[in-house]
Scaffold this motif. Structure first.
Motif, PDB file in Angstrom:
ATOM      1  N   LEU A   1       2.360  42.470 -16.682  1.00 29.34           N
ATOM      2  CA  LEU A   1       2.889  43.434 -17.644  1.00 29.34           C
ATOM      3  C   LEU A   1       2.637  43.027 -19.086  1.00 29.34           C
ATOM      4  O   LEU A   1       2.833  43.841 -20.003  1.00 29.34           O
ATOM      5  CB  LEU A   1       4.399  43.618 -17.422  1.00 29.34           C
ATOM      6  N   THR A   2       2.213  41.785 -19.300  1.00 28.10           N
ATOM      7  CA  THR A   2       1.932  41.317 -20.666  1.00 28.10           C
ATOM      8  C   THR A   2       0.445  41.376 -20.988  1.00 28.10           C
ATOM      9  O   THR A   2       0.045  40.974 -22.092  1.00 28.10           O
ATOM     10  CB  THR A   2       2.431  39.880 -20.843  1.00 28.10           C
ATOM     11  N   GLU A   3      -0.368  41.825 -20.047  1.00 31.73           N
ATOM     12  CA  GLU A   3      -1.811  41.858 -20.258  1.00 31.73           C
ATOM     13  C   GLU A   3      -2.244  43.235 -20.769  1.00 31.73           C
ATOM     14  O   GLU A   3      -1.588  44.243 -20.459  1.00 31.73           O
ATOM     15  CB  GLU A   3      -2.523  41.520 -18.937  1.00 31.73           C
ATOM     16  N   PRO A   4      -3.337  43.328 -21.539  1.00 35.02           N
ATOM     17  CA  PRO A   4      -4.195  42.225 -22.009  1.00 35.02           C
ATOM     18  C   PRO A   4      -3.648  41.474 -23.215  1.00 35.02           C
ATOM     19  O   PRO A   4      -4.101  40.390 -23.535  1.00 35.02           O
ATOM     20  CB  PRO A   4      -5.487  42.950 -22.374  1.00 35.02           C
ATOM     21  N   MET A   5      -2.636  42.050 -23.891  1.00 36.21           N
ATOM     22  CA  MET A   5      -2.019  41.383 -25.036  1.00 36.21           C
ATOM     23  C   MET A   5      -0.508  41.516 -24.928  1.00 36.21           C
ATOM     24  O   MET A   5      -0.006  42.539 -24.472  1.00 36.21           O
ATOM     25  CB  MET A   5      -2.518  41.988 -26.347  1.00 36.21           C
ATOM     26  N   PHE A   6       0.208  40.484 -25.368  1.00 36.85           N
ATOM     27  CA  PHE A   6       1.649  40.423 -25.159  1.00 36.85           C
ATOM     28  C   PHE A   6       2.389  41.589 -25.810  1.00 36.85           C
ATOM     29  O   PHE A   6       3.350  42.105 -25.254  1.00 36.85           O
ATOM     30  CB  PHE A   6       2.201  39.091 -25.690  1.00 36.85           C
ATOM     31  N   PHE A   7       1.946  42.008 -27.007  1.00 37.31           N
ATOM     32  CA  PHE A   7       2.679  43.056 -27.719  1.00 37.31           C
ATOM     33  C   PHE A   7       2.551  44.419 -27.044  1.00 37.31           C
ATOM     34  O   PHE A   7       3.232  45.373 -27.415  1.00 37.31           O
ATOM     35  CB  PHE A   7       2.221  43.151 -29.191  1.00 37.31           C
ATOM     36  N   LEU A   8       1.688  44.519 -26.012  1.00 36.50           N
ATOM     37  CA  LEU A   8       1.562  45.764 -25.250  1.00 36.50           C
ATOM     38  C   LEU A   8       2.530  45.821 -24.070  1.00 36.50           C
ATOM     39  O   LEU A   8       2.523  46.800 -23.312  1.00 36.50           O
ATOM     40  CB  LEU A   8       0.127  45.926 -24.741  1.00 36.50           C
ATOM     41  N   THR A   9       3.361  44.794 -23.908  1.00 37.44           N
ATOM     42  CA  THR A   9       4.298  44.738 -22.778  1.00 37.44           C
ATOM     43  C   THR A   9       5.200  45.969 -22.681  1.00 37.44           C
ATOM     44  O   THR A   9       5.356  46.541 -21.590  1.00 37.44           O
ATOM     45  CB  THR A   9       5.149  43.460 -22.853  1.00 37.44           C
ATOM     46  N   PRO A  10       5.813  46.432 -23.788  1.00 38.13           N
ATOM     47  CA  PRO A  10       6.655  47.640 -23.674  1.00 38.13           C
ATOM     48  C   PRO A  10       5.891  48.853 -23.160  1.00 38.13           C
ATOM     49  O   PRO A  10       6.421  49.628 -22.355  1.00 38.13           O
ATOM     50  CB  PRO A  10       7.147  47.858 -25.115  1.00 38.13           C
ATOM     51  N   LEU A  11       4.646  49.010 -23.599  1.00 40.04           N
ATOM     52  CA  LEU A  11       3.841  50.138 -23.126  1.00 40.04           C
ATOM     53  C   LEU A  11       3.513  49.993 -21.647  1.00 40.04           C
ATOM     54  O   LEU A  11       3.482  50.993 -20.912  1.00 40.04           O
ATOM     55  CB  LEU A  11       2.544  50.244 -23.944  1.00 40.04           C
ATOM     56  N   ASN A  12       3.249  48.765 -21.205  1.00 42.57           N
ATOM     57  CA  ASN A  12       2.966  48.546 -19.786  1.00 42.57           C
ATOM     58  C   ASN A  12       4.178  48.856 -18.922  1.00 42.57           C
ATOM     59  O   ASN A  12       4.053  49.422 -17.825  1.00 42.57           O
ATOM     60  CB  ASN A  12       2.520  47.107 -19.557  1.00 42.57           C
ATOM     61  N   ILE A  13       5.368  48.480 -19.408  1.00 42.67           N
ATOM     62  CA  ILE A  13       6.603  48.766 -18.662  1.00 42.67           C
ATOM     63  C   ILE A  13       6.835  50.273 -18.594  1.00 42.67           C
ATOM     64  O   ILE A  13       7.189  50.817 -17.534  1.00 42.67           O
ATOM     65  CB  ILE A  13       7.802  48.062 -19.325  1.00 42.67           C
ATOM     66  N   ILE A  14       6.629  50.952 -19.725  1.00 39.94           N
ATOM     67  CA  ILE A  14       6.778  52.411 -19.742  1.00 39.94           C
ATOM     68  C   ILE A  14       5.780  53.054 -18.779  1.00 39.94           C
ATOM     69  O   ILE A  14       6.108  54.009 -18.066  1.00 39.94           O
ATOM     70  CB  ILE A  14       6.574  52.960 -21.170  1.00 39.94           C
ATOM     71  N   GLY A  15       4.565  52.514 -18.730  1.00 42.41           N
ATOM     72  CA  GLY A  15       3.557  53.043 -17.816  1.00 42.41           C
ATOM     73  C   GLY A  15       3.957  52.903 -16.360  1.00 42.41           C
ATOM     74  O   GLY A  15       3.714  53.796 -15.546  1.00 42.41           O
ATOM     75  N   GLU A  16       4.596  51.766 -16.020  1.00 40.76           N
ATOM     76  CA  GLU A  16       5.067  51.562 -14.650  1.00 40.76           C
ATOM     77  C   GLU A  16       6.192  52.540 -14.310  1.00 40.76           C
ATOM     78  O   GLU A  16       6.218  53.125 -13.226  1.00 40.76           O
ATOM     79  CB  GLU A  16       5.557  50.128 -14.472  1.00 40.76           C
ATOM     80  N   LEU A  17       7.125  52.723 -15.244  1.00 39.22           N
ATOM     81  CA  LEU A  17       8.256  53.616 -15.000  1.00 39.22           C
ATOM     82  C   LEU A  17       7.845  55.083 -15.018  1.00 39.22           C
ATOM     83  O   LEU A  17       8.543  55.932 -14.447  1.00 39.22           O
ATOM     84  CB  LEU A  17       9.351  53.372 -16.046  1.00 39.22           C
ATOM     85  N   ALA A  18       6.730  55.381 -15.660  1.00 39.35           N
ATOM     86  CA  ALA A  18       6.277  56.772 -15.743  1.00 39.35           C
ATOM     87  C   ALA A  18       5.824  57.303 -14.394  1.00 39.35           C
ATOM     88  O   ALA A  18       5.867  58.517 -14.156  1.00 39.35           O
ATOM     89  CB  ALA A  18       5.141  56.897 -16.759  1.00 39.35           C
ATOM     90  N   LEU A  19       5.407  56.407 -13.493  1.00 40.05           N
ATOM     91  CA  LEU A  19       4.900  56.862 -12.190  1.00 40.05           C
ATOM     92  C   LEU A  19       5.963  57.614 -11.386  1.00 40.05           C
ATOM     93  O   LEU A  19       5.722  58.763 -10.996  1.00 40.05           O
ATOM     94  CB  LEU A  19       4.360  55.677 -11.389  1.00 40.05           C
ATOM     95  N   PRO A  20       7.141  57.022 -11.092  1.00 38.39           N
ATOM     96  CA  PRO A  20       8.125  57.784 -10.301  1.00 38.39           C
ATOM     97  C   PRO A  20       8.613  59.028 -11.025  1.00 38.39           C
ATOM     98  O   PRO A  20       8.914  60.042 -10.385  1.00 38.39           O
ATOM     99  CB  PRO A  20       9.263  56.780 -10.083  1.00 38.39           C
ATOM    100  N   ILE A  21       8.691  58.967 -12.366  1.00 39.98           N
ATOM    101  CA  ILE A  21       9.151  60.137 -13.127  1.00 39.98           C
ATOM    102  C   ILE A  21       8.144  61.273 -13.008  1.00 39.98           C
ATOM    103  O   ILE A  21       8.504  62.420 -12.734  1.00 39.98           O
ATOM    104  CB  ILE A  21       9.375  59.760 -14.605  1.00 39.98           C
ATOM    105  N   SER A  22       6.858  60.954 -13.201  1.00 41.28           N
ATOM    106  CA  SER A  22       5.836  62.004 -13.143  1.00 41.28           C
ATOM    107  C   SER A  22       5.672  62.556 -11.734  1.00 41.28           C
ATOM    108  O   SER A  22       5.511  63.766 -11.546  1.00 41.28           O
ATOM    109  CB  SER A  22       4.496  61.460 -13.653  1.00 41.28           C
TER     110      SER A  22
END
Length: 230
Positions: free
Chosen positions: A137-158
């Motif tokens: 979730l921290t890849e490719p850069m650490f500051f993208l972690t919140p976006l990666n988490i949102i992307g994971e949570l977006a799957l069940p919602i969508s």
């Protein structure tokens, strides 16, 4: 109409959509037992026909939906995903019988989407451990972690909202059409010339397409955890 169970002062109200889903579960279980016995008695040297041919077509359909993504891992997840695919297809077609499709209930769709989400996360953790999954979730850069988490949570919602919106919209439109037909009788009887086409689109085409989209997306994200590097 909802199903109400009353025991003393305790009242349990079960929505019709949930009752329909449980009914479909029982029906599919009985069918699978019957189909299994047919396969046991089938002659492998003869061309399949009748029920055996129909079940083979269902099997190939489920394989084609999830097989392109899961590839050699398909058979491992086919019993689970294939059964849910048939359940959802049957559920989406219930509108043809004048019954409420279980997938028009957001709660049912959220549960199905959460099952897919948990299956994906479980395999992600199982693959390399919890720390490795968190590191992803921290890849490719650490500051993208919140976006990666949102992307994971977006799957069940969508998954849940897409299915819910399309199935519920079809049910509402068909209910409005029949209401208008009864309001403008006897001229409303002419609506029966068009309702088969509307049912073909909203109940059959849209219902089956939504089933295909749901499990294609679910199997794609699952494949990222179970087929990576293979």
């Amino acid at each position: 109409m909802d199903f109400v169970i009353t025991v003393g002062s305790f009242v349990l109200e079960i929505p019709q959509s949930v009752v329909n889903w449980l009914g479909l579960c029982v029906i599919l279980c009985v069918l699978l037992v019957i189909w299994g016995k047919k396969f046991e008695k089938a002659d492998p040297t003869q061309a399949p026909k009748g029920i055996v041919l129909m079940v083979e077509m269902l099997y190939n359909t489920c394989m084609s939906i999830i097989g392109d993504n899961l590839k050699e891992k398909t058979h491992r997840y086919l019993p689970f995903l294939g059964t849910l695919t048939m359940m959802m297809a049957m559920s989406n077609l219930l509108g043809l019988l004048g019954l409420q499709p279980p997938t028009s209930n957001l709660s049912v769709n959220v549960i199905l989407a959460l099952m897919m989400f948990l299956l994906i996360q479980y395999n992600g953790i199982r693959k390399g451990g919890l720390l490795a999954r968190m590191k992803e979730l921290t890849e490719p850069m650490f500051f993208l972690t919140p976006l990666n988490i949102i992307g994971e949570l977006a799957l069940p919602i969508s998954l849940s909202l897409r299915l819910f919106g399309n199935i519920l919209a079809g049910s509402i439109i068909m209910a409005l059409v029949y209401y208008m037909m009864t309001s403008f009788m006897p001229f409303g009887a002419l609506g029966y010339l068009f309702t088969p086409l509307l049912h073909a689109y909203f109940d059959i085409f849209s219902g089956l397409i939504q089933t295909y989209i749901f499990f294609t997306l679910a199997s794609f994200f699952l494949s990222e955890q179970v087929c990576e590097g293979e």
